[in-house]
Design an enzyme around this catalytic site. Structure first.
Site, mmCIF file in Angstrom:
data_model
loop_
_atom_site.group_PDB
_atom_site.id
_atom_site.type_symbol
_atom_site.label_atom_id
_atom_site.label_comp_id
_atom_site.label_asym_id
_atom_site.label_seq_id
_atom_site.Cartn_x
_atom_site.Cartn_y
_atom_site.Cartn_z
ATOM 1 N N HIS A 61 5.917 41.032 -35.903
ATOM 2 C CA HIS A 61 6.519 42.180 -36.568
ATOM 3 C C HIS A 61 7.774 41.803 -37.359
ATOM 4 O O HIS A 61 8.423 40.804 -37.076
ATOM 5 C CB HIS A 61 6.903 43.242 -35.534
ATOM 6 C CG HIS A 61 5.728 43.757 -34.768
ATOM 7 N ND1 HIS A 61 5.852 44.296 -33.518
ATOM 8 C CD2 HIS A 61 4.410 43.813 -35.064
ATOM 9 C CE1 HIS A 61 4.660 44.676 -33.079
ATOM 10 N NE2 HIS A 61 3.770 44.383 -33.998
ATOM 11 N N LYS A 71 17.312 40.747 -33.748
ATOM 12 C CA LYS A 71 16.976 41.157 -32.388
ATOM 13 C C LYS A 71 17.568 40.171 -31.386
ATOM 14 O O LYS A 71 17.624 38.970 -31.647
ATOM 15 C CB LYS A 71 15.457 41.167 -32.184
ATOM 16 C CG LYS A 71 14.717 42.153 -33.050
ATOM 17 C CD LYS A 71 13.207 42.051 -32.820
ATOM 18 C CE LYS A 71 12.456 43.023 -33.704
ATOM 19 N NZ LYS A 71 10.998 42.895 -33.525
ATOM 20 N N TYR A 131 15.343 44.608 -25.745
ATOM 21 C CA TYR A 131 15.968 43.922 -26.877
ATOM 22 C C TYR A 131 16.879 44.845 -27.655
ATOM 23 O O TYR A 131 16.637 46.030 -27.801
ATOM 24 C CB TYR A 131 14.924 43.275 -27.789
ATOM 25 C CG TYR A 131 13.914 44.202 -28.401
ATOM 26 C CD1 TYR A 131 14.049 44.664 -29.704
ATOM 27 C CD2 TYR A 131 12.797 44.611 -27.682
ATOM 28 C CE1 TYR A 131 13.116 45.497 -30.275
ATOM 29 C CE2 TYR A 131 11.844 45.437 -28.241
ATOM 30 C CZ TYR A 131 12.008 45.892 -29.536
ATOM 31 O OH TYR A 131 11.075 46.728 -30.089
ATOM 32 N N ASP A 168 -1.490 45.812 -35.157
ATOM 33 C CA ASP A 168 -1.567 44.354 -35.089
ATOM 34 C C ASP A 168 -2.978 43.837 -35.381
ATOM 35 O O ASP A 168 -3.142 42.752 -35.927
ATOM 36 C CB ASP A 168 -1.065 43.857 -33.739
ATOM 37 C CG ASP A 168 0.432 44.094 -33.565
ATOM 38 O OD1 ASP A 168 1.130 44.306 -34.575
ATOM 39 O OD2 ASP A 168 0.902 44.071 -32.416
#
Length: 185
Positions: A61, A71, A131, A168
């Site tokens: 991603h 992140k 995250y 995905d």
């Protein structure tokens, strides 16, 4: 505590974990310590995911500029194989990937800056991943690249097909995509 990785900007972080008979205490993020290490992001949101089954793959991603995201990823339960791919046009490591196991046991974190694809594979059931991001989610800027892109040839520790989201499953390959990220020295 901070380990620079071969792909410029990626950092593996090993927070100190103090343990005794009661359990443990760990300072997993400290603005002061991170700034002293040259890492200064304005984190705005924490995300937490649970993947019930081993073999769940989330990624690869990205969030495109001008709202690209950095992140800071850690696994708080279970084990994951975490992967970042440099897709910054003109970068000396463009198209290269780095993978590392993050787990509740090893307590490591991966800093993934903007300009990288990111994904992870759960290595056991009931994995939880937490995250931080430095920009809020933006559906218009959200995107993905195929986890099994032949050009990337990522080595996933996987037996059989992964469990994927619809997004995905339909993700394009690098050959069918133009990176919106530019490398800046």
């Amino acid at each position: 505590m901070f380990e620079a990785l071969p792909l410029g900007g990626l950092v593996l972080i090993h927070p100190i974990r103090l343990e005794d008979e009661r359990g443990f205490f760990s300072e997993v993020w400290s603005r002061r310590l991170f700034r002293e290490a040259g890492i200064d992001f304005d984190w705005c949101q924490d995300n937490h995911s649970l993947s019930r089954e081993a073999g769940t793959l989330r990624g690869l991603h990205y969030q495109a500029p001008p709202v690209g995201q950095a992140k800071l990823v850690r696994c708080t339960r279970g084990r994951i194989w975490d992967v970042a791919v440099d897709v910054r046009r003109g970068s000396p490591t463009e198209g290269q990937w780095y993978g590392v196991e993050l787990s509740a046991e090893n307590w490591a974190q991966l800093l993934v800056p903007q300009g990288f694809l990111h994904g992870f594979l759960t290595l056991e059931p009931d994995c939880e991943v937490v995250y931080k991001v430095d920009r809020p989610y933006d559906a218009v800027a959200d995107g993905a690249i195929a986890w099994n892109d032949p050009e990337l040839a990522i080595t996933w520790p996987l037996d059989g097909a992964p469990r994927l989201s619809e997004k995905d499953r339909k993700a394009p390959t690098l050959a069918d995509w133009s990176s919106p990220f530019k490398w800046e020295t």
